[in-house]
Design a protein around this motif. Structure first.
Motif, short mmCIF file in Angstrom:
data_model
loop_
_atom_site.label_atom_id
_atom_site.label_comp_id
_atom_site.label_asym_id
_atom_site.label_seq_id
_atom_site.Cartn_x
_atom_site.Cartn_y
_atom_site.Cartn_z
N ARG A 399 33.21 -41.97 -11.53
CA ARG A 399 33.37 -40.66 -10.92
C ARG A 399 33.08 -39.55 -11.93
NH1 ARG A 399 32.74 -38.73 -6.09
NH2 ARG A 399 31.40 -37.37 -7.31
N LEU A 400 33.46 -39.75 -13.19
CA LEU A 400 33.16 -38.77 -14.23
C LEU A 400 31.65 -38.65 -14.43
CD1 LEU A 400 35.94 -39.52 -16.87
CD2 LEU A 400 35.79 -37.55 -15.34
N ALA A 401 30.95 -39.79 -14.40
CA ALA A 401 29.49 -39.75 -14.53
C ALA A 401 28.86 -39.02 -13.34
CB ALA A 401 28.94 -41.16 -14.65
N CYS A 402 29.39 -39.26 -12.14
CA CYS A 402 28.87 -38.54 -10.97
C CYS A 402 29.14 -37.05 -11.07
CB CYS A 402 29.51 -39.11 -9.70
SG CYS A 402 28.96 -40.78 -9.27
N ASP A 403 30.33 -36.68 -11.57
CA ASP A 403 30.63 -35.26 -11.74
C ASP A 403 29.69 -34.60 -12.74
OD1 ASP A 403 32.67 -35.50 -9.94
OD2 ASP A 403 34.25 -35.73 -11.44
N GLU A 404 29.30 -35.34 -13.77
CA GLU A 404 28.33 -34.79 -14.72
C GLU A 404 26.98 -34.57 -14.07
OE1 GLU A 404 26.32 -35.92 -19.06
OE2 GLU A 404 27.86 -37.21 -18.15
N ASP A 405 26.54 -35.52 -13.23
CA ASP A 405 25.27 -35.34 -12.51
C ASP A 405 25.35 -34.16 -11.54
OD1 ASP A 405 24.15 -37.50 -13.81
OD2 ASP A 405 24.69 -38.94 -12.25
N ILE A 406 26.50 -34.01 -10.89
CA ILE A 406 26.67 -32.89 -9.96
C ILE A 406 26.59 -31.56 -10.71
CG2 ILE A 406 28.34 -31.76 -8.43
CD1 ILE A 406 29.27 -34.55 -7.61
N HIS A 407 27.19 -31.51 -11.90
CA HIS A 407 27.14 -30.29 -12.71
C HIS A 407 25.71 -29.99 -13.14
CE1 HIS A 407 28.51 -27.16 -15.45
NE2 HIS A 407 27.80 -27.73 -16.41
N ARG A 408 24.94 -31.00 -13.51
CA ARG A 408 23.55 -30.80 -13.92
C ARG A 408 22.70 -30.32 -12.74
NH1 ARG A 408 22.11 -36.46 -15.73
NH2 ARG A 408 19.99 -35.61 -15.41
N LEU A 409 22.93 -30.89 -11.57
CA LEU A 409 22.17 -30.46 -10.40
C LEU A 409 22.52 -29.03 -10.01
CD1 LEU A 409 22.28 -33.69 -8.19
CD2 LEU A 409 20.32 -32.76 -9.42
N GLY A 410 23.79 -28.67 -10.13
CA GLY A 410 24.17 -27.30 -9.85
C GLY A 410 23.51 -26.32 -10.80
N GLY A 411 23.26 -26.76 -12.04
CA GLY A 411 22.60 -25.88 -13.01
C GLY A 411 21.15 -25.60 -12.68
N VAL A 412 20.50 -26.48 -11.92
CA VAL A 412 19.10 -26.25 -11.52
C VAL A 412 18.99 -25.75 -10.09
CG1 VAL A 412 18.22 -27.94 -13.16
CG2 VAL A 412 18.81 -28.67 -10.84
N GLY A 413 20.12 -25.38 -9.49
CA GLY A 413 20.10 -24.77 -8.17
C GLY A 413 20.18 -25.72 -7.00
N VAL A 414 20.66 -26.93 -7.24
CA VAL A 414 20.82 -27.91 -6.15
C VAL A 414 22.30 -28.05 -5.83
CG1 VAL A 414 20.41 -30.26 -5.39
CG2 VAL A 414 18.75 -29.14 -6.87
N PRO A 415 22.77 -27.56 -4.70
CA PRO A 415 24.19 -27.75 -4.35
C PRO A 415 24.46 -29.19 -3.95
CG PRO A 415 23.03 -26.67 -2.55
CD PRO A 415 22.04 -26.79 -3.68
N VAL A 416 25.59 -29.71 -4.37
CA VAL A 416 26.03 -31.07 -4.03
C VAL A 416 27.32 -30.95 -3.25
CG1 VAL A 416 26.64 -33.35 -4.89
CG2 VAL A 416 24.93 -31.99 -6.10
#
Length: 444
Positions: A399-416
């Motif tokens: 789940r921590l790894a998924c949260d990191e991916d979600i944070h990275r996607l949010g930084g490029v403008g992709v809402p999760v």
């Protein structure tokens, strides 16, 4: 001996064979009669006569023709959780009396109690009477399910003759994913089609007012705005925003299927949430007149559906989702992901974000300037209900790894957004519609 047909799909059962009971009756009766004659014992003859008479009657009433059977399913295509009926129809020739049948099925097929019925006097040659057995069948998980095989054996009166157990081939049933009643009240960004219900930025034939301007040659008289015309002394007409359709591209991540497979009555796996969410989103936008395309990643040989609209497209999408087999292809190619994604389409990626390259693939779609939304379909119960300490720790790390991916996607403008059924995408669609009106940079 000839078969007793019941239709083009009838399967001929095994030939008739005498049972051990008939052979035993003949042998005991003959030995009793021989002993009575040899020993001159009338009591032995009295005991042997009924046995010989029963054996002779069973032999005389033996069936002269072979039975046949047919298996049908009332609804070969149904929604997971729905109930249908499987019917076994056996054509019994004269001399056949009893049918023994057993129905088995797929692990995700629940079979109810059998009910029997009989119909005599069928106008066939040779004459037969039909014996029917019906089972209630319920598909508890989406996918290609098998109802059967059916094991059938037929007996004659007094169990004198029988057929060996025949195996009737199973019937294929397609269980499509169950929709979760998804509904989105937000507008779809980038409506660029010909006709639809979404407000476009351009002026055309529609229902929403855009502006009021002076009358020009070619304007329709029904567009005249009389209050403004009377106030200014010149004719004015109303203009409206065009109603157009949008292209919604669904990307389904089938690289993994996490969680226990408990079916529609239990907890959902990650792939259960993914395909049910995809079916729900597709049904909503197709019902609104938009065009929907589908591509499945991680499944070998699954066809990519181009953007179309209408109920036929909804049926195609459900059939493709029902045929998904997880993790049959581990390659994630850029061509497979990007092919067919045209400018202006809205890309909805349904993924549990477990594949190590999935987050980068989603970011590459957004880098082309396409409105991209990622739907998180990783079930919460995987780490919430883990009884083992080490398993719970492993899921928390995941789940921590998924949260990191979600944070990275949010930084490029992709809402999760996590999948929550109705209203899951409302807020991100409203934000995307506002951003669609702004200029943006895209990688070419």
């Amino acid at each position: 001996m000839t078969a007793a047909p019941t239709g083009p799909d009838a399967q001929v059962l095994r030939p008739w064979r005498p049972t051990h009971a008939l052979v035993r009756a003949f042998v005991l009766g003959a030995l009793g009669a021989l002993g009575a004659i040899t020993l001159r014992r009338a009591d032995l003859l009295i005991l042997a006569t009924p046995v010989l008479a029963a054996a002779g009657w069973g032999w005389w009433m033996r069936p002269r023709h072979i039975a046949s059977a047919t298996v049908r399913v009332e609804h070969p295509r149904l929604v997971e959780g729905a109930v249908t009926t499987c019917t076994l129809e056996v054509a019994l020739p004269q001399g056949a009396e009893e049918v023994l049948a057993h129905l088995s099925g797929d692990p995700f097929v629940a079979i109810g109690e059998a009910t029997a019925a009989e119909r005599s006097g069928c106008p066939t040659s040779p004459p037969v009477h039909l014996r029917r057995a019906a089972w209630s069948v319920r598909a508890t998980r989406w996918g290609a399910r098998r109802v059967g095989p059916v094991l059938v054996s037929v007996r004659s009166p007094w169990w004198a003759y029988r057929t060996d157990v025949a195996r009737i081939d199973p019937v294929e049933v397609t269980a499509v994913p169950q929709r979760s009643g998804f509904d989105a009240g937000a507008p779809t960004p980038h409506p660029e089609g010909l006709v639809g219900v979404n407000r476009s930025t351009g002026v055309g034939s529609g229902a929403e007012l855009a502006s009021i301007r002076p009358f020009q040659a070619g304007d329709r008289l029904r567009r005249i705005h009389w209050p403004t015309s009377l106030r200014t002394g010149e004719f004015h007409v109303t203009t409206t925003h065009a109603d157009q359709d949008a292209h919604v591209a669904l990307v389904v991540d089938a690289f993994s299927d996490l969680g226990p497979r408990e079916g529609v009555d239990g907890r959902a796996t990650s792939l259960d949430l993914t395909v049910r969410a995809a079916a729900s989103v597709a049904a909503h936008y197709l019902g609104s007149g938009d065009r929907v395309s589908l591509r499945v990643l991680g499944t070998h040989g699954t066809p990519r559906l181009p953007a179309r609209s209408g109920p036929t497209q909804a049926r195609r999408i459900e059939d493709v989702l029902a045929a998904v087999e997880p993790a049959t292809d581990r390659e994630l190619s850029r061509r497979q992901l990007m092919d067919g994604l045209t400018s202006g389409c809205v890309v909805v990626v349904l993924t549990p974000l477990v594949h190590p390259r999935m987050a980068g693939a989603v970011a590459s779609i957004a880098a082309r300037g396409l409105t991209t939304i990622a739907v998180d379909t990783l079930p919460e119960h995987l780490w919430a209900d883990a009884a083992d300490v080490h398993l719970a720790l492993a899921w928390r790390l995941r789940r921590l790894a998924c949260d990191e991916d979600i944070h990275r996607l949010g930084g490029v403008g992709v809402p999760v957004v996590p999948w929550r059924g109705p209203g899951s995408l409302d807020q991100v669609l409203r934000d995307a519609a506002r951003r669609a009106r702004r200029p943006r940079m895209a990688r070419r």
